[in-house]
Write a protein that holds these residues in place. Structure first.
Motif, PDB file in Angstrom:
ATOM      1  N   TYR A  18       6.871   9.094   1.958  1.00 27.81           N
ATOM      2  CA  TYR A  18       5.552   8.471   1.898  1.00 27.81           C
ATOM      3  C   TYR A  18       4.674   9.415   1.078  1.00 27.81           C
ATOM      4  O   TYR A  18       4.250  10.451   1.582  1.00 27.81           O
ATOM      5  N   ASP A  36       6.676   0.908   2.668  1.00 28.73           N
ATOM      6  CA  ASP A  36       5.956  -0.350   2.770  1.00 28.73           C
ATOM      7  C   ASP A  36       6.901  -1.509   3.066  1.00 28.73           C
ATOM      8  O   ASP A  36       6.691  -2.291   3.988  1.00 28.73           O
ATOM      9  N   VAL A  75       0.848  -1.188   0.000  1.00 25.54           N
ATOM     10  CA  VAL A  75       0.000   0.000   0.000  1.00 25.54           C
ATOM     11  C   VAL A  75       0.884   1.239   0.000  1.00 25.54           C
ATOM     12  O   VAL A  75       1.764   1.397   0.838  1.00 25.54           O
ATOM     13  N   HIS A 103      -0.666  -2.792   3.996  1.00 20.24           N
ATOM     14  CA  HIS A 103       0.576  -2.029   4.032  1.00 20.24           C
ATOM     15  C   HIS A 103       1.678  -2.859   4.706  1.00 20.24           C
ATOM     16  O   HIS A 103       1.508  -3.322   5.828  1.00 20.24           O
TER      17      HIS A 103
END
Lengths: 284, 574
Positions: A122, A93, A47, A66
């Motif tokens: 991220y 991840d 994810v 994730h």
């Protein structure tokens, strides 16, 4: 030009200029060149922005949780070793949430390929530091700059037992495609660290920034098996960033160690008849 | 001659306490007796007090008893800890070199039998850890049975270790038998009558029965991270993976375990995990994923006292609520709680068919007591098994993995390798092909599709099993492992003139409202008996049916309810 057999009805939603486009192209080129029947390919996605690829990639796809792509990928491979199993993950991840799975997968050496989208942030949560973020980098979660030293995915992978490691750059699609192809062909746990700019949340690591630093390496087959040398190359990240195949050796895979898999996928094995099992003698 | 005897052995961990209990249970099981062996031990490998009791009856037995007829004490502590459990005129076997016990130190008359364990071992150059073998020989005489019943079991147990080991063990057991025969010849108070069970039995714990049941249910892939009390599953799968045609993988943690199992399931292998509460807590996110992806997976959860690490080697039924609600979001599930080893086999087998049929997580809710108690399983039971087939779609294309047009909510699956059936198993909300969607109509449809399955499940759920007398004065309501102790206690309670009934749930969830409401409402006095502090079954029943069970008998000290405790409390109600 050949028709793109991997296209779906969904159009990519990545930001214009995102490094993911190059990775996506490189992956499709590698798979096309390998000519693996589409139905035999399973891609397990983590994810993150990388994982959104599932909706525009027409193969068997698994969008997991994730950090948990690798255990799912291993379960698939252990159930049916005939499949080509690829895990598409990101730096957060794979090395943050999924760090434990990454080192243990490398240790087992399953014949799967891990593509690590590495952009130091991220993206999907709008720009916090990832485990690969360089010291000093200012992000939403590190307003005065990153203080903890970063990982390099391939060096960690090699140290833990990966039998193939490479680093590529999304700005050089043909070269990256070649690395992905080599990783998929390799029988064992293969890691490709894929450097990509995040054009929205990282103004430092631009295409230009990478182009000034990357250097293609061409290491002889014999030297590729030298773990120490490979780790050193893989850890080199700064003014110079070596890209190319960094490590390669042959070991038994996780599936090789399961004798029962020599008979093919688990789904084809008959159910044992329990009341005739020899092991029942231990209960008498 | 007696028809019901409880034999027990205690000593320091590492002295073969557990294995002597197993050997004695097998010896008497083979000879046509009912046996059940339960253990108590701390979370240590060496040192600490280990204790096993074996109840031997001439007919079938449901539960152990606390009251001991023959106590073998391999150290002084065993008697200190268990002398209050001794039956009137019980035999106490010990070594006066450990401590010179006197009759006055006991509450009531007992028979002290000092055996010079160390001296006897010296005669045969036996190791100190073989005191348990002497004890087994001694026990055969005290129970009034021939030593050959035991030596056959020794032979089978040790044959893999070579002839010399077999002979040594038989010699040492015989030494114990002969010594007690020579010195205590007149002792026959604890002799047992002939066993009457004719059908061949196997002796195993519920973990082992779950393992066999899983195989019978077509299980092909298990990923199990070690955790008490389900560890007995592991060697059964790991040692025999090739013979069984399965893959067993030890994952790096429980999160990896369930994600691997889900992966294997997506690739067409019936798969499972097993763990306890703490490990299951780690799996919860993936349970939710299996729910939304509609992936079959079987989860065996062996409960033990929590919170957190709790008391790892003791028992509790404290995780019913956790399993009911585990996983964010709403999706169907089934919870099965076997009451004994036979149900452990049959429900484990059934769990895999249910998982395949409804494509959702199926739980086996076991506990330390059932997982580590040795029970008898009629061998005949193992003849029941399923084909273990997986069903792939063969309908006209295009393939819709999550076809919403079915009334049951169940849509057909496909497996990687199957041409033109590609789809996305997606942890995001998705459309009929698996593509991510956030569109309101599709979201609503997909939630409903998944929950329709709950109706289909309700249609096949059997009602709870009712045991005992009609017009009962008291009706126990219980789930899982309490079945045996309640059934056992009911035999005695009945004799006191109280009419008693048990409504036992081994299919715990979902509950079918009307069926259960009708069943419960006609009872005079309902008592929910549970192995937890909050009455989790009673609260589920209330939630599902509106029936309030006001009276709750709850035990949460880590020790299983005993037959005696239930009898005493029931008698007090008269």
């Amino acid at each position: 030009m050949k028709e793109d057999q991997f296209l779906t009805a969904t159009k990519p939603t990545w930001c214009p200029g995102c490094g993911n486009f190059g990775i996506w192209m490189a992956l499709k080129n590698a798979l096309t060149k390998l000519a693996i029947p589409r139905e035999n390919i399973v891609i397990v996605y983590g994810v993150g922005c990388h994982g959104n690829m599932r909706d525009w990639m027409n193969v068997y796809g698994v969008e997991g949780l994730h950090g948990r792509a690798l255990p799912v990928a291993q379960g698939i491979k252990l159930a049916n070793p005939n499949l080509t199993v690829i895990a598409i993950t990101g730096d957060g991840d794979c090395l943050g949430e999924g760090g434990n799975h990454f080192i243990h997968a490398a240790k087992r050496n399953p014949n799967i390929t891990v593509l690590v989208h590495n952009n130091e942030v991220y993206g999907l949560t709008t720009g916090q530091a990832s485990p690969t973020a360089q010291i000093g980098m200012v992000t939403k979660s590190t307003p005065t700059g990153v203080v903890d030293p970063p990982f390099t995915p391939s060096s960690l992978g090699i140290f833990a037992g990966a039998t193939f490691a490479a680093r590529g750059f999304t700005g050089d699609i043909p070269f990256l495609a070649e690395l992905i192809r080599a990783a998929i062909i390799h029988k064992g746990f293969s890691v490709v660290d894929m450097l990509q700019p995040c054009v929205t949340f990282d103004k430092i690591h631009t295409y230009q920034w990478y182009r000034e630093r990357i250097q293609k390496v061409n290491i002889s087959e014999e030297s590729l098996g030298d773990k120490k040398q490979s780790i050193e190359l893989a850890s080199t990240f700064g003014e110079k960033i070596p890209i190319g195949v960094l490590h390669k050796r042959v070991e038994n895979t996780s599936e090789d160690r399961e004798i029962v898999l020599k008979n093919g996928p688990l789904s084809l094995l008959p159910t044992v008849s329990v009341d005739t099992l020899e092991l029942l003698s231990q209960f008498q | 001659m007696k028809t019901d005897i409880t034999w027990a052995i205690g000593g320091e961990a590492g002295f073969g306490i557990m294995s002597s209990g197993t050997m004695l249970a097998k010896t008497f099981s083979r000879a046509g007796y009912g046996v059940i062996a339960s253990n108590e031990y701390p979370s240590l490998i060496r040192g600490g007090h280990n204790f096993v009791s074996v109840r031997i009856t001439t007919a079938t037995v449901h539960a152990p008893k606390k009251s001991i007829h023959i106590l073998i004490a391999l150290n002084k502590e065993t008697i200190d800890l268990h002398k209050s459990d001794l039956d009137l005129n019980a035999y106490v076997v010990y070594d006066e070199k450990d401590y010179a016990w006197k009759q006055e130190e006991f509450n009531h008359p007992i028979t002290l039998i000092s055996i010079p364990f160390s001296e006897l071992l010296k005669q045969k150059n036996g190791d100190a850890v073989m005191r348990n073998t002497i004890a087994l020989g001694v026990s055969m005489f005290l129970l009034g049975k021939d030593i050959s019943l035991l030596t056959h079991v020794i032979q089978d147990q040790f044959k893999g270790k070579g002839e010399a080991i077999v002979t040594e063990n038989i010699d040492i057991a015989t030494l114990g038998y002969t010594y007690v025969k020579d010195h205590f010849e007149a002792l026959h108070d604890q002799n047992i009558s002939e066993g009457i069970i004719k059908e061949p039995q196997l002796v195993m714990n519920a973990s082992e029965a779950v393992a066999l049941g899983s195989l019978a249910g077509g299980m092909k892939f298990a990923a199990i991270y070690p955790m008490t009390p389900i560890n007995a599953l592991i060697p059964l799968f790991a040692d025999h993976a090739t013979e069984l045609g399965i893959v067993y993988k030890q994952p790096e943690d429980e999160i990896a375990g369930i994600n691997m199992a889900i992966g294997a399931s997506l690739a067409g292998a019936r798969s499972m995990v097993a763990t306890s509460g703490g490990g299951f807590a780690l799996m919860v996110e993936a349970v939710s994923m299996a729910g939304v992806m509609e992936v079959p997976v079987v989860i065996d959860l062996g409960m033990r006292p929590g919170p957190a690490t709790g008391m790892p080697t003791w028992t509790e039924q404290g995780e019913l609520h956790m399993v009911l609600h585990a996983g964010h979001g709403e999706f169907p599930r089934i919870i099965l709680a076997p009451g004994d080893v036979e149900e452990s086999y049959t429900l484990a087998k059934t769990a895999f068919d249910l998982a395949e049929q409804f494509q959702t997580p199926i739980f086996l809710l076991t506990d330390k007591y059932i997982n580590e108690t040795l029970w008898q399983l009629p061998r005949e039971v193992l003849k029941t098994q399923t084909k273990g087939e997986i069903h792939a779609d063969t309908d006209a294309l295009p393939f819709k993995r999550y076809d919403r047009s079915t009334q049951s909510g169940i849509s057909k699956r496909s497996f990687p390798g199957q041409k033109d059936h590609e789809y996305i198993a997606n942890s995001y909300e998705h459309d009929e092909y698996g593509y991510t969607t956030e569109e309101s109509g599709m979201r609503k449809t997909m939630v409903e599709k998944r929950l329709y399955k709950m109706k289909a499940i309700q249609a096949i759920i059997p009602p709870p099993t009712v045991y005992g007398e009609e017009n009962a004065d008291i009706t126990f309501v219980a789930f899982g492992s309490l079945k045996g102790v309640v059934l056992d206690a009911m035999q005695t309670v009945k004799e006191t003139g109280i009419k008693v009934k048990l409504i036992h749930f081994s299919w715990v969830y979902p509950m079918v409202e009307e069926t259960i409401k009708q069943l419960l409402e006609k009872e005079k006095r309902l008592i929910s008996i549970e192995q937890n502090a909050t009455g989790q079954l009673a609260s589920l029943i209330r939630e599902a049916t509106g029936v309030t069970i006001a009276e709750k008998w709850l035990k949460y000290d880590g020790r299983q309810w005993t037959t005696e405790e239930i009898i005493e409390r029931a008698k007090g109600m008269k």
